[in-house]
Design an enzyme around this catalytic site. Sequence first.
Site: not given
Ligand SMILES: Nc1c(NC[C@H](O)[C@H](O)[C@H](O)CO)[nH]c(=O)[nH]c1=O
Ligand SMILES: CC(=O)[C@@H](O)COP(=O)(O)O
Length: 191
Positions: A31, A115-117, A121, A123, A148, A162
């Site tokens: 991702w 990397v989480l963005i 929602t 999520h 981490f 970053r």
């Molecule tokens: N939105 C992001 C995700 N979402 C996917 C989850 O991490 C996972 O792979 C899925 O829910 C299946 O279990 N992952 C990231 O690494 N970065 C994001 O921004």
């Molecule tokens: C970190 C996430 O899971 C996010 O990027 C997913 O995007 P959304 O909240 O618009 O479904």
Amino acid sequence: MGGDDFHKGVKPSTQSLDGSGLRILIVHTRWNQEIVDPLVTGAIASLEQLGVKRDNIVVRDVPGAYELPGAAQKLIRQSQQQSNLVSNIVDDLLNTPKLNDERRGPFDAAICIGVLIKGSTMHFEYIAEAVSQGIMRVGLETGVPTVFGVLTCLTDDQAMQRAGIGRGEDKGHNHGQDWGTAAVEMALLKL
Ligand SMILES: Nc1c(NC[C@H](O)[C@H](O)[C@H](O)CO)[nH]c(=O)[nH]c1=O
Ligand SMILES: CC(=O)[C@@H](O)COP(=O)(O)O
């Protein structure tokens, strides 16, 4: 301490860090891989700068950040089981040379990189909390320091900064470099 002399970031360790005998696991996500890749490169560069042999840096990838803790735990435990194999013990007794100078022993530290963005929602919040708690648990339960290395950003620009690939003149700082150093320091930590 005045605000103008405040340096945000980690102060280098006073210990001499010799990583030449260490075996390190890096698990990274696919991702946001355009941002993950420079972070992995930065971590490997720091590890090698501290003497870790490239053959002793094992890199694996998973879909997303949520998969990081489980993958790290599984691979760390496999490495611990491997090191107990009779074949390894016999190899060591006979000083059998390892291919590519690779020691098949347990990992001395692991780095989870993702990397989480934030999207639109909740999520993001749920994954970020689960992943940070999960990675902490892996380190505590396996006894292998697990760094981490997950950026939790509200915007693409925050993440790119970053990873040292910022879009403006200031490219930012590659946090992957810090994670590599932290892995060696924690692997060598002793009384
Ligand atoms: N939105 C992001 C995700 N979402 C996917 C989850 O991490 C996972 O792979 C899925 O829910 C299946 O279990 N992952 C990231 O690494 N970065 C994001 O921004
Ligand atoms: C970190 C996430 O899971 C996010 O990027 C997913 O995007 P959304 O909240 O618009 O479904």
